[in-house]
Design a protein around this motif. Sequence first.
Motif, PDB file in Angstrom:
ATOM      1  N   VAL A  44       0.875  -1.174   0.000  1.00 50.52           N
ATOM      2  CA  VAL A  44       0.000   0.000   0.000  1.00 50.52           C
ATOM      3  C   VAL A  44       0.912   1.222   0.000  1.00 50.52           C
ATOM      4  N   MET A  45       0.792   2.021  -1.047  1.00 52.89           N
ATOM      5  CA  MET A  45       1.685   3.168  -1.194  1.00 52.89           C
ATOM      6  C   MET A  45       0.909   4.476  -1.022  1.00 52.89           C
ATOM      7  N   VAL A  51       6.131  10.444  -4.016  1.00 55.03           N
ATOM      8  CA  VAL A  51       6.686  11.603  -4.722  1.00 55.03           C
ATOM      9  C   VAL A  51       7.777  12.261  -3.878  1.00 55.03           C
ATOM     10  N   ALA A  52       7.546  12.381  -2.576  1.00 54.41           N
ATOM     11  CA  ALA A  52       8.557  12.979  -1.689  1.00 54.41           C
ATOM     12  C   ALA A  52       9.826  12.129  -1.673  1.00 54.41           C
ATOM     13  N   ALA A  53       9.687  10.796  -1.664  1.00 57.49           N
ATOM     14  CA  ALA A  53      10.857   9.904  -1.682  1.00 57.49           C
ATOM     15  C   ALA A  53      11.628  10.060  -2.991  1.00 57.49           C
ATOM     16  N   LEU A  87      10.467  -1.969  -1.257  1.00 57.24           N
ATOM     17  CA  LEU A  87      10.180  -3.254  -0.622  1.00 57.24           C
ATOM     18  C   LEU A  87       9.275  -2.984   0.563  1.00 57.24           C
ATOM     19  N   SER A  88       8.255  -3.787   0.693  1.00 54.98           N
ATOM     20  CA  SER A  88       7.308  -3.559   1.782  1.00 54.98           C
ATOM     21  C   SER A  88       6.981  -4.857   2.491  1.00 54.98           C
ATOM     22  N   GLY A  89       7.158  -4.896   3.796  1.00 54.18           N
ATOM     23  CA  GLY A  89       6.680  -5.968   4.660  1.00 54.18           C
ATOM     24  C   GLY A  89       7.021  -7.375   4.264  1.00 54.18           C
ATOM     25  N   MET A  90       8.288  -7.750   4.288  1.00 58.39           N
ATOM     26  CA  MET A  90       8.669  -9.115   3.967  1.00 58.39           C
ATOM     27  C   MET A  90       9.223  -9.782   5.213  1.00 58.39           C
ATOM     28  N   ALA A  91       8.762 -10.999   5.490  1.00 57.15           N
ATOM     29  CA  ALA A  91       9.220 -11.725   6.680  1.00 57.15           C
ATOM     30  C   ALA A  91       9.708 -13.108   6.281  1.00 57.15           C
ATOM     31  N   LYS A  92      10.800 -13.534   6.894  1.00 54.66           N
ATOM     32  CA  LYS A  92      11.328 -14.877   6.671  1.00 54.66           C
ATOM     33  C   LYS A  92      11.619 -15.574   7.990  1.00 54.66           C
ATOM     34  N   SER A  93      10.942 -15.139   9.040  1.00 56.45           N
ATOM     35  CA  SER A  93      11.191 -15.748  10.341  1.00 56.45           C
ATOM     36  C   SER A  93       9.942 -15.650  11.205  1.00 56.45           C
TER      37      SER A  93
END
Length: 109
Positions: A44-45, A51-53, A87-93
């Motif tokens: 969700v952007m 634009v600021a980034a 990249l948004s919200g990635m989990a590997k644990s």
Amino acid sequence: MGREMGNSAHSTIMSQTTTNTITGTIVFVANATHKQTDVIAPFVMDPRKAVAAWNCTFRGDQLSTAPKPMFDAGLEKKPGAKKMYLLSGMAKSSSFVGYVHIMKDERTE
């Protein structure tokens, strides 16, 4: 994740010590990584933040927030154009926190 886990642990212990007579607490913490499990949260952007980034990253190639320039920028295809990767919200644990509260129990028999 670590800060949130620590804050949660602290608030749990504090709530138990104010409502019960506890002489000690044992905290169990387990963390496991998973090689073949990827959990990716929905992306969700916020357009203003995007634009600021961009404008902060590429100071010489500022984007305008006016409708026409934004539309034109979205359709423009230039070879070798600047790109911004997100990249948004990635989990590997996964994690687990458990508590053993040692309660004070006084009795006379």
